[in-house]
Write a protein that holds these residues in place. Structure first.
Motif, PDB file in Angstrom:
ATOM      1  N   GLY A 201       0.788  -1.204  -0.194  1.00 38.43           N
ATOM      2  CA  GLY A 201      -0.054  -0.177  -0.059  1.00 38.43           C
ATOM      3  C   GLY A 201       0.861   1.297  -0.015  1.00 38.43           C
ATOM      4  O   GLY A 201       0.636   2.225  -0.771  1.00 38.43           O
ATOM      5  N   GLU A 202       1.985   1.127   0.664  1.00 36.35           N
ATOM      6  CA  GLU A 202       3.087   2.502   0.721  1.00 36.35           C
ATOM      7  C   GLU A 202       3.509   2.478  -0.715  1.00 36.35           C
ATOM      8  O   GLU A 202       3.430   3.753  -1.041  1.00 36.35           O
ATOM      9  CB  GLU A 202       4.207   1.994   1.527  1.00 36.35           C
ATOM     10  CG  GLU A 202       4.966   3.180   1.880  1.00 36.35           C
ATOM     11  CD  GLU A 202       6.198   2.818   2.818  1.00 36.35           C
ATOM     12  OE1 GLU A 202       6.266   3.347   3.960  1.00 36.35           O
ATOM     13  OE2 GLU A 202       6.734   1.696   2.426  1.00 36.35           O
TER      14      GLU A 202
ATOM     15  N   THR B 135      -8.546   6.357  -0.721  1.00 32.62           N
ATOM     16  CA  THR B 135      -8.935   7.375   0.376  1.00 32.62           C
ATOM     17  C   THR B 135      -7.968   8.295   0.695  1.00 32.62           C
ATOM     18  O   THR B 135      -8.066   9.508   0.805  1.00 32.62           O
ATOM     19  CB  THR B 135      -9.680   6.839   1.542  1.00 32.62           C
ATOM     20  OG1 THR B 135     -10.898   5.959   1.191  1.00 32.62           O
ATOM     21  CG2 THR B 135      -9.897   7.952   2.653  1.00 32.62           C
ATOM     22  N   ARG B 136      -6.855   7.849   0.770  1.00 35.29           N
ATOM     23  CA  ARG B 136      -5.415   8.751   1.156  1.00 35.29           C
ATOM     24  C   ARG B 136      -5.146   9.548   0.168  1.00 35.29           C
ATOM     25  O   ARG B 136      -4.823  10.749   0.200  1.00 35.29           O
ATOM     26  CB  ARG B 136      -4.233   7.745   1.324  1.00 35.29           C
ATOM     27  CG  ARG B 136      -4.709   6.865   2.892  1.00 35.29           C
ATOM     28  CD  ARG B 136      -3.529   5.855   2.920  1.00 35.29           C
ATOM     29  NE  ARG B 136      -3.817   4.931   4.149  1.00 35.29           N
ATOM     30  CZ  ARG B 136      -3.560   5.336   5.379  1.00 35.29           C
ATOM     31  NH1 ARG B 136      -2.822   6.220   5.793  1.00 35.29           N
ATOM     32  NH2 ARG B 136      -3.698   4.386   6.226  1.00 35.29           N
ATOM     33  N   LEU B 137      -5.177   8.901  -1.006  1.00 33.72           N
ATOM     34  CA  LEU B 137      -5.032   9.819  -2.409  1.00 33.72           C
ATOM     35  C   LEU B 137      -6.011  10.965  -2.386  1.00 33.72           C
ATOM     36  O   LEU B 137      -5.512  12.196  -2.922  1.00 33.72           O
ATOM     37  CB  LEU B 137      -4.706   9.124  -3.474  1.00 33.72           C
ATOM     38  CG  LEU B 137      -3.298   8.108  -3.533  1.00 33.72           C
ATOM     39  CD1 LEU B 137      -3.300   7.426  -4.741  1.00 33.72           C
ATOM     40  CD2 LEU B 137      -2.264   9.166  -3.571  1.00 33.72           C
ATOM     41  N   ALA B 138      -7.215  10.526  -2.243  1.00 41.08           N
ATOM     42  CA  ALA B 138      -8.322  11.521  -2.270  1.00 41.08           C
ATOM     43  C   ALA B 138      -7.899  12.893  -1.608  1.00 41.08           C
ATOM     44  O   ALA B 138      -8.221  14.114  -1.803  1.00 41.08           O
ATOM     45  CB  ALA B 138      -9.551  10.932  -2.192  1.00 41.08           C
TER      46      ALA B 138
ATOM     47  N   ALA C 296       3.358   6.091  -5.667  1.00 40.74           N
ATOM     48  CA  ALA C 296       3.094   6.266  -7.033  1.00 40.74           C
ATOM     49  C   ALA C 296       2.204   7.031  -7.196  1.00 40.74           C
ATOM     50  O   ALA C 296       1.979   7.947  -8.276  1.00 40.74           O
ATOM     51  CB  ALA C 296       2.741   4.758  -7.510  1.00 40.74           C
ATOM     52  N   GLY C 297       0.924   7.113  -6.560  1.00 39.91           N
ATOM     53  CA  GLY C 297      -0.080   7.876  -6.615  1.00 39.91           C
ATOM     54  C   GLY C 297       0.051   9.444  -6.620  1.00 39.91           C
ATOM     55  O   GLY C 297      -0.449  10.223  -7.162  1.00 39.91           O
ATOM     56  N   LEU C 298       1.195   9.756  -5.530  1.00 44.80           N
ATOM     57  CA  LEU C 298       1.732  11.057  -5.291  1.00 44.80           C
ATOM     58  C   LEU C 298       2.289  11.711  -6.595  1.00 44.80           C
ATOM     59  O   LEU C 298       2.207  12.539  -6.900  1.00 44.80           O
ATOM     60  CB  LEU C 298       2.374  11.211  -4.047  1.00 44.80           C
ATOM     61  CG  LEU C 298       1.862  10.836  -2.583  1.00 44.80           C
ATOM     62  CD1 LEU C 298       2.943  11.149  -1.651  1.00 44.80           C
ATOM     63  CD2 LEU C 298       0.757  11.944  -2.497  1.00 44.80           C
ATOM     64  N   ALA C 299       3.140  10.740  -7.327  1.00 46.45           N
ATOM     65  CA  ALA C 299       3.554  10.976  -8.614  1.00 46.45           C
ATOM     66  C   ALA C 299       2.691  11.565  -9.587  1.00 46.45           C
ATOM     67  O   ALA C 299       2.877  12.573 -10.061  1.00 46.45           O
ATOM     68  CB  ALA C 299       4.620   9.931  -8.914  1.00 46.45           C
ATOM     69  N   ASP C 300       1.525  10.693  -9.603  1.00 49.42           N
ATOM     70  CA  ASP C 300       0.356  11.119 -10.726  1.00 49.42           C
ATOM     71  C   ASP C 300      -0.250  12.465 -10.338  1.00 49.42           C
ATOM     72  O   ASP C 300      -0.703  13.110 -11.271  1.00 49.42           O
ATOM     73  CB  ASP C 300      -0.616   9.951 -10.397  1.00 49.42           C
ATOM     74  CG  ASP C 300       0.091   8.732 -11.147  1.00 49.42           C
ATOM     75  OD1 ASP C 300       0.974   8.667 -11.956  1.00 49.42           O
ATOM     76  OD2 ASP C 300      -0.434   7.599 -10.927  1.00 49.42           O
TER      77      ASP C 300
END
Length: 329
Positions: A33-34, A310-313, A39-43
């Motif tokens: 998950g980490e 949820t975290r990325l949202a 990877a999502g933060l990069a996006d």
């Protein structure tokens, strides 16, 4: 290695300035998950990380972890708080301002780990990757002295830091009759100490965390006063947005330094409605800060078992709030 020439450093280009995100605060505990979170933060197009320097043994200190999760174009503002806080739970005299020689030496050894990270990343990429190292005035008046803090900073400034700035980040000061979150030195004492070195702010400056100043002042007013003061003195190098609340919340009891996100209209921020930090406070702080080099976002997500989406949202909503304010400054 010799320090890079500031003018040749892409981190100095105002066009590259964006928001740094404390990915370690957003990430779930499980490794898969980490990695998905980073990877999502990069996006999301973040400029880099407020990067944790935890105690020894953390997987995030391993070269493989850095290669998988930290994009080569990202800048890092390395924070020592994730080491300082757990050290203080077992060693109350620990810190750069400690009057206990052994405890002060242990704190300097931890700063040396941040130095080594800055050197290794610069050597591997050919440019400055660690733009700053955030230090703190632990243990504060209870077991420290300003003279000890000055001697610690003098030693750190003598090191090759691969171009990283030394940033003394203010935490809530010790207030008589109150249980502090951190309880380090008052801002005016830190300012006087930094000014006493007579160095340019990009060698030794100060950092501001909205939530920690709000905790000290029991409301937004002192946070705004702190950022105005630091900017007026020409010392301000970083502004990090982390919320605070005087209410019990899913994050903690009132006035704890647990990084509640800002309140806002985005549905992802509905749970952080008790936060004293909102769009107006972000805009006020950024206007007061002026052309600050490093702007960061440090928030935690609840519930603690929230999924990565949820975290990325939450991250997306907070970033949008900060970037909208930056566009108005």
């Amino acid at each position: 290695m010799s320090e890079p020439t500031p003018g040749a450093d892409p981190a100095q280009d105002p066009a590259r300035r964006g928001t740094l995100v404390a990915g370690y605060m957003l990430a779930p505990a499980d490794p898969a998950g980490e990695e998905e979170l980073f990877a999502g933060l990069a996006d999301l197009g973040v400029a880099g990380l407020e990067h944790a320097l935890p105690p020894e043994g953390s997987r995030s200190l391993e070269p493989g972890w850095l290669e998988r999760n930290v994009r080569p174009e990202w800048d890092l503002l390395v924070s020592l708080v994730p080491t300082v806080v757990p050290r203080l739970t077992t060693d109350p005299a620990y810190g750069l301002s400690s009057t206990d020689p052994g405890a002060r030496a242990r704190a300097l050894a931890d700063v040396a780990r941040a130095r080594d990270l800055a050197l290794s990343l610069a050597d591997g990429s050919g440019r400055r990757r660690v733009v700053g190292i955030e230090l703190h005035s632990a243990p504060g008046p209870r077991a420290g002295s300003l003279d000890a803090l000055a001697r610690s900073l003098e030693e750190v400034l003598s090191w090759d830091l691969a171009g990283a700035e030394v940033v003394l980040e203010h935490c809530d000061a010790l207030v008589p009759g109150r249980t502090p979150a951190k309880g380090f030195w008052p801002l005016e004492e830190e300012i006087a100490l930094v000014q006493g070195f007579g160095l340019p702010a990009d060698r030794l400056g100060t950092g501001f965390n909205w939530g920690r100043s709000a905790i000290e002042g029991r409301g937004p007013a002192l946070a705004l006063e702190h950022v105005r003061t630091l900017a007026a003195e020409g010392l301000l190098r970083s502004v990090v947005f982390s919320g605070a609340t005087g209410e019990e919340s899913p994050w903690s009891p009132a006035w704890a330094d647990t990084h509640i996100p800002p309140r806002g209209d985005d549905p992802a921020l509905a749970i952080s409605a008790p936060s004293l930090l909102g769009p107006e406070e972000v805009l006020e702080a950024l206007r007061a800060a002026g052309d600050v080099p490093h702007v960061g976002l440090k928030v935690a997500v609840r519930p603690e078992d929230a999924d990565v989406a949820t975290r990325l949202a939450v991250a997306r909503a907070c970033l949008a709030l900060v970037e909208q304010a930056r566009a108005l400054v």
